[in-house]
Design an enzyme around this catalytic site. Structure first.
Site, PDB file in Angstrom:
ATOM      1  CD  GLU A 373      20.956  40.811 -37.203  1.00  0.00           C
ATOM      2  OE1 GLU A 373      20.633  39.601 -37.271  1.00  0.00           O
ATOM      3  OE2 GLU A 373      20.717  41.515 -36.208  1.00  0.00           O
ATOM      4  CG  HIS A 376      22.893  36.326 -34.973  1.00  0.00           C
ATOM      5  ND1 HIS A 376      23.109  35.746 -33.751  1.00  0.00           N
ATOM      6  CD2 HIS A 376      22.407  37.577 -34.721  1.00  0.00           C
ATOM      7  CE1 HIS A 376      22.779  36.621 -32.798  1.00  0.00           C
ATOM      8  NE2 HIS A 376      22.370  37.740 -33.362  1.00  0.00           N
TER       9      HIS A 376
END
Ligand code: ADP
Ligand code: MG
Ligand code: ZN
Length: 566
Positions: A373, A376
């Site tokens: 995550e 990203h």
């Protein structure tokens, strides 16, 4: 009974040994005066609806037993079929088994419809047609019969149609196109007849046909000559529409999200010749829709509807109504007095990504998800053309075990090539982080969704938007779900050779994004590690805080749409 035309008179005649006689008397049309007179003079009256009118009981006695038996069988039949529209329906054969709904008063006005002002304005006229048709017929104008509302689900098409009926104060008949189409030939057509018959009796009124594409698809399309039943239904609909004059006071509103598949006969003048687009609302529209649905809810004064509208691009009216309702439910569950921004925020996440799950305990896999995550988020933050991060979280939701939220910038409407490339790199950020930190043997299936998205975006860049070395060519017709026949026919608009070149271009674009994501993560390893530790500790990092931390290590490009919901 307003429409009783025959009276069964029971008379006792002393001349005939006081025998009870039954006489059938035709009433002169609708005769409320006569009935009032009879009431006044103390004659006891009883009314039976026409269908099971008194006369039938006379000879029913003999039939009662077989009828009951039939009834039971019928009942069993219906019960035993679980498939809607399956064999159970065989008995009903359309006639008067009212599959359409009628509302005498919808109770909905234009006040209840927000955010689609253009559509509302266009439909205002329809209200006048229904209310004061004389105004138009007096000058020889032909009142339109049909209006087609075109738009995605949940944008308020049904609501608009109801509001028109409500504003005009006329009854609202509704049926869904899929209800016309049954497995038994002739049922759909007879439903159409029934519907129009009822409507004529109740004119002025409004007929609403939802999902008209279910009946109104191009005739003759599809392999094997198409669907007879649907064609018959459609033909009946066209016949009925031609059969009444515009000034009978019936207006038909149909809704669809696939106007492209409709039979052109439906769109001819005198049928659905007016089209009104009902699109997903923009920022201002979402604010006014939220306003409508906030009316009957207790919302804390600090909550800004504008902030909610900003966080919900792409939400339709139905989504927004659902969102506020979810927030209200959460508020009640948390035993709060009024909805606060926290409930709104949770409700948005829930509407978009599904139910919240329980966070993972600290483990290797939690660490991997955290890197994924943060991957990203860091790529998204450092690329100038990428939308800013709204938050990163390890709280699972729906299918996702971790989520990075971005704030899309919708105001500009169009998307540039640079933005698409940035999005591709951002979406590769998760997999890139797994590879950088854990090595290519340890990468997981978690990136499956990302890769699918990336591939779609890249392919569209090449085949639809002319954004690759193949040049500005459109190599694929508009997506359009393939429906049997026309889709199969129009395949292969390009040669094998072009197909190979498309694949190569798609690959190049993705590889470029992948490489960019990997270098971004490698070059910022220090802050990535720190952010991962923080994320594991806190479960969620807000976009603002995220950017502040990154800014301690490197330059963070400025972006427009940075704001906070709180
Ligand atoms: P559609 O028929 O286009 O699929 P609906 O009219 O059934 O959408 O919308 C469902 C619900 O969503 C409505 O009952 C209403 O509560 C809400 N809604 C949708 N669009 C709007 C809008 N423009 N303004 C206010 N509420 C809306
Ligand atoms: Mg609807
Ligand atoms: Zn991912």
């Amino acid at each position: 009974m307003r429409s009783a035309a025959t009276a069964i008179v029971q008379a006792v005649d002393p001349e005939l040994d006081d025998r009870l006689q039954k006489l059938r008397v035709d009433l002169p049309g609708n005769s409320p005066e006569l009935i009032a007179k009879m009431r006044d003079s103390g004659i006891s009256l009883d009314f039976h609806p026409m269908r099971n009118d008194g006369a039938i009981w006379g000879f029913l006695g003999n039939l009662l037993f077989p009828m009951l038996l039939l009834g039971a069988l019928f009942f069993l039949f219906r019960r035993s079929s679980n498939i809607p529209g399956g064999p159970g329906q065989a008995m009903s054969f359309g006639k008067s088994r009212a599959r359409f709904q009628m509302e005498a008063q919808t109770g909905i006005t234009f006040e209840d419809v927000a955010g689609i002002d253009e559509a509302k304005e266009e439909l205002q006229e329809i209200v006048t047609f229904l209310k004061q048709p004389e105004r138009f017929t007096a000058v020889g104008a032909r009142i339109p019969k049909g209006v087609l509302l075109v738009g995605p689900p949940g944008t308020g098409k049904t609501l608009l149609a109801k509001a028109i009926a409500g504003e005009a104060g006329v009854p609202f008949f509704s049926i869904s196109g899929s209800e016309f189409v049954e497995m038994f030939v002739g049922v759909g057509a007879s439903r159409v007849r029934d519907l129009f018959k009822k409507a004529k009796e109740n004119a002025p009124c409004l007929i609403f046909i939802d999902e008209i594409d279910a009946v109104g698809r191009q005739r003759g399309a599809g392999i094997g000559g198409g669907n007879d039943e649907r064609e018959q239904t459609l033909n009946q609909l066209l016949t009925e529409m031609d059969g009444f004059e515009g000034n009978t006071g019936i207006i038909i509103i149909a809704a669809t999200n696939r106007p492209d598949v409709l039979d052109s006969a439906l769109l001819r003048p005198g049928r659905f010749d007016r089209q009104v687009i009902v699109d997903a609302p923009d920022l201002k529209g979402r604010m006014s829709i939220l306003d409508v649905h906030a009316r009957n809810k207790k919302i804390a004064p600090q909550v800004s509807l504008e902030a909610i509208a900003r966080r919900t691009p792409g939400f339709t009216g139905a989504d927004l109504a659902n969102l506020l309702n979810e927030a209200a439910i959460l508020t009640a569950r948390r035993r709060k007095e009024a909805i606060t921004i926290l409930e709104i925020d949770d409700a948005i996440d829930r509407v978009v990504a599904g139910m919240e799950g329980t966070p993972l305990v600290d483990s290797k896999s939690k660490r991997l998800i955290a890197y994924h995550e943060i991957g990203h988020a860091i790529v998204g933050t450092l690329l100038k053309d990428h939308d800013p991060v709204q938050k990163v979280t390890l709280v699972p939701r729906g299918q996702a075990r971790g989520l990075t939220w971005f704030i899309p910038n919708e105001e500009q409407g169009l998307t540039t090539r640079a933005q698409l490339l940035a999005r591709i790199a951002g979406a590769m950020g998760g997999r890139a982080a797994e590879e950088e930190i854990f090595g290519s043997d340890e990468v997981t299936t978690g990136a499956g969704g990302d890769l699918q998205q990336v591939t779609n975006m890249a392919r569209q860049m090449v085949t639809r938007f002319g954004m690759s070395d193949l040049g500005p060519l459109s190599l694929e017709s508009q997506e359009g779900e393939v429906f049997l026949g026309s889709g199969l026919m129009s395949r292969a608009e390009y040669s094998e050779e072009v197909a190979a070149r498309i694949d190569a271009q798609v690959r190049t674009i993705i590889e470029h994004g992948h490489a960019l994501a990997r270098t971004t993560i490698r070059d910022n390893r220090e802050v990535v590690d720190r952010l991962v530790d923080l994320l594991i500790e806190k479960e969620t990092i807000d976009g603002q805080e995220f950017r502040q931390i990154v800014a301690e290590y490197t330059d963070v490009p400025e972006k427009e749409q940075v704001f906070s919901l709180l």
